[in-house]
Design a protein around this motif. Structure first.
Motif, mmCIF file in Angstrom:
data_model
loop_
_atom_site.group_PDB
_atom_site.id
_atom_site.type_symbol
_atom_site.label_atom_id
_atom_site.label_comp_id
_atom_site.label_asym_id
_atom_site.label_seq_id
_atom_site.Cartn_x
_atom_site.Cartn_y
_atom_site.Cartn_z
ATOM 1 N N ALA A 1 46.721 30.974 30.665
ATOM 2 C CA ALA A 1 46.852 32.254 31.358
ATOM 3 C C ALA A 1 47.708 32.081 32.611
ATOM 4 N N PRO A 2 48.602 33.031 32.909
ATOM 5 C CA PRO A 2 49.504 32.895 34.060
ATOM 6 C C PRO A 2 48.752 32.755 35.388
ATOM 7 N N GLY A 3 49.035 31.667 36.096
ATOM 8 C CA GLY A 3 48.453 31.463 37.413
ATOM 9 C C GLY A 3 46.978 31.130 37.431
ATOM 10 N N VAL A 4 46.405 30.804 36.273
ATOM 11 C CA VAL A 4 44.957 30.595 36.171
ATOM 12 C C VAL A 4 44.645 29.136 35.872
ATOM 13 N N GLY A 5 43.750 28.543 36.651
ATOM 14 C CA GLY A 5 43.238 27.215 36.388
ATOM 15 C C GLY A 5 41.745 27.267 36.114
ATOM 16 N N ALA A 6 41.232 26.280 35.379
ATOM 17 C CA ALA A 6 39.797 26.172 35.118
ATOM 18 C C ALA A 6 39.236 25.048 35.978
ATOM 19 N N ILE A 7 38.093 25.289 36.572
ATOM 20 C CA ILE A 7 37.444 24.297 37.417
ATOM 21 C C ILE A 7 35.994 24.140 36.958
ATOM 22 N N ARG A 8 35.582 22.902 36.746
ATOM 23 C CA ARG A 8 34.207 22.607 36.322
ATOM 24 C C ARG A 8 33.399 22.213 37.552
ATOM 25 N N HIS B 1 34.766 41.138 40.546
ATOM 26 C CA HIS B 1 33.621 41.913 40.071
ATOM 27 C C HIS B 1 33.256 43.048 41.022
ATOM 28 N N SER B 2 33.932 43.112 42.161
ATOM 29 C CA SER B 2 33.595 44.108 43.174
ATOM 30 C C SER B 2 34.566 45.278 43.216
ATOM 31 N N SER B 3 35.809 45.057 42.812
ATOM 32 C CA SER B 3 36.855 46.065 42.990
ATOM 33 C C SER B 3 37.619 46.307 41.706
ATOM 34 N N ASP B 4 37.639 47.565 41.257
ATOM 35 C CA ASP B 4 38.448 47.915 40.090
ATOM 36 C C ASP B 4 39.926 47.644 40.353
ATOM 37 N N GLU B 5 40.383 47.947 41.561
ATOM 38 C CA GLU B 5 41.802 47.756 41.876
ATOM 39 C C GLU B 5 42.164 46.273 41.873
ATOM 40 N N PHE B 6 41.301 45.431 42.420
ATOM 41 C CA PHE B 6 41.563 43.994 42.409
ATOM 42 C C PHE B 6 41.604 43.489 40.973
ATOM 43 N N ALA B 7 40.653 43.960 40.144
ATOM 44 C CA ALA B 7 40.611 43.528 38.739
ATOM 45 C C ALA B 7 41.864 43.976 37.999
ATOM 46 N N ARG B 8 42.331 45.202 38.256
ATOM 47 C CA ARG B 8 43.542 45.679 37.589
ATOM 48 C C ARG B 8 44.767 44.865 38.021
ATOM 49 N N SER B 9 44.789 44.447 39.291
ATOM 50 C CA SER B 9 45.910 43.631 39.753
ATOM 51 C C SER B 9 45.919 42.260 39.086
ATOM 52 N N ALA B 10 44.775 41.863 38.515
ATOM 53 C CA ALA B 10 44.671 40.586 37.804
ATOM 54 C C ALA B 10 44.758 40.766 36.285
ATOM 55 N N GLY B 11 45.142 41.958 35.835
ATOM 56 C CA GLY B 11 45.386 42.167 34.413
ATOM 57 C C GLY B 11 44.216 42.697 33.609
ATOM 58 N N LEU C 1 39.584 32.844 27.393
ATOM 59 C CA LEU C 1 40.222 33.475 28.543
ATOM 60 C C LEU C 1 40.338 34.978 28.292
ATOM 61 N N PRO C 2 39.945 35.812 29.240
ATOM 62 C CA PRO C 2 40.060 37.257 29.038
ATOM 63 C C PRO C 2 41.507 37.667 28.768
ATOM 64 N N ALA C 3 41.706 38.515 27.791
ATOM 65 C CA ALA C 3 43.053 38.972 27.440
ATOM 66 C C ALA C 3 43.703 39.646 28.645
ATOM 67 N N GLY C 4 44.929 39.254 28.934
ATOM 68 C CA GLY C 4 45.683 39.876 30.013
ATOM 69 C C GLY C 4 45.445 39.284 31.386
ATOM 70 N N LEU C 5 44.518 38.355 31.519
ATOM 71 C CA LEU C 5 44.219 37.808 32.845
ATOM 72 C C LEU C 5 45.447 37.122 33.426
#
Length: 343
Positions: free
Chosen positions: A299-306, A46-56, A175-179
């Protein structure tokens, strides 16, 4: 003819009524900057556009709780202007990221009503949906709130208590598309801990504290256009003090949880929540978390944690309720949510 609005009272609600809330709001980078000024929020996605783009993602979305507060604030004049207290949440889901340029509006359906035994107040359940400019639902949730009666002698509305899911299943999460977290940069994110490093039942003391100030609370409620009287008007409570908006406590606790959960990047589900005790200015908030469940996602490389997130005004961490089963007086918030984390 009276042109001002004194707000709805308990007897004014009817089961099945759909309320279209004013006023739509276009989101800009200003909301993000103000959110990060109000809370020590620093999750990288939520802080970096570049970080978000690297995550799809297309760019850094608005913080998930900021989007929630924005939608929540729209509902206040119609749902909780005359509230005594906001009592809880359930079945909350974030369906789409909110980006600068999106315009949000909100609708609420009345799904439950129950007058309290004192005859002076009642509980109203609503299901609220936040919609963007394409009429796509970005988030929805159920909340219930205790509302005053305008006329204590008015007949009680039809009683109905909704049957709500105690927990959202992992497959219910959007899950957000492309994440894609396969190329996740743990150094830039701030901590090395992956989804697999957390165990169900593990408890985390987030160590840090933050004192809630009157000025920041007033700025927050104005930012989200939350006009509930108990947050603004000192004559609205017997003690003559403003009640800190419960969402302010949520966001502060979420920000404090970065220390230990820096990689719990996106909030996607709200299973339940209770504002256990009131928070007033001058209170120093501390937070701890407990891992309640984990699930794989598609989603690739993504886990959900409660996670259970608890905000307190002091006392030892990991203490929630007394022998009588009631929340301890220092417990301010008990929140149960799902987040997405790199595997």
């Amino acid at each position: 003819m009276t042109k001002t609005n004194r707000g709805r009272f308990f007897e004014d609600y009817r089961i099945g009524e759909v309320i279209h809330h004013a006023v739509p709001r276009t989101v800009s980078g200003g909301e993000r900057a103000l959110y990060h000024a109000l809370y020590p929020a620093r999750h990288a996605l939520h802080s970096s556009d570049e970080f978000a783009r690297s995550a799809g993602l297309a760019q850094a979305p608005l913080d998930d709780w900021a989007a929630f507060h924005l939608v929540f604030g729209k509902t206040v004049p119609d749902v909780s202007l005359n509230a005594v207290a906001n009592l809880g949440y359930a079945e909350g889901r974030w369906h789409l990221p909110v980006y600068p340029g999106d315009t949000l509006r909100a609708t609420s359906e009345v799904i439950g009503l129950k007058q309290n035994s004192n005859g002076k107040t009642g509980v109203v359940w609503v299901r609220t949906r936040g919609l963007n400019q394409r009429d796509a639902c970005v988030l929805d949730y159920v909340r219930w709130v205790m509302v005053r009666k305008g006329n204590p002698d008015a007949d009680a509305p039809e009683t109905r208590v909704p049957d709500l899911k105690p927990v959202l299943a992992a497959e219910d999460l959007a899950l957000p598309a492309g994440l894609d977290f396969t190329g996740y940069d743990f150094t830039l994110a701030g901590e090395p801990h992956r989804w697999g490093d957390y165990a169900i039942g593990e408890q985390i003391d987030h160590v840090d504290g933050a004192t809630v100030e009157e000025a920041e609370h007033m700025l927050a409620t104005r930012l989200w256009q939350n006009t509930a009287k108990v947050h603004f008007d000192t004559s609205a409570r017997p003690d003559g003090r403003r009640l800190i908006y419960g969402g302010h406590v949520i966001s502060m606790a979420r920000a404090l949880s970065f220390n230990g959960l820096a990689n719990a990047q996106m909030v996607v589900g709200l299973n339940g929540g209770a504002h256990a005790n009131p928070c007033l200015a001058g209170t120093t908030l501390r937070a701890w978390s407990e891992v309640l469940d984990k699930a794989e996602t598609a989603a690739p490389g993504v886990g959900a944690i409660r996670l259970r997130l608890v905000a307190t005004s002091g006392g030892a961490p990991f203490q929630l309720k007394g022998a009588d089963g009631k929340y301890l007086p220092e417990v301010l918030l008990d929140l149960d949510y799902w987040a997405l984390m790199p595997r």
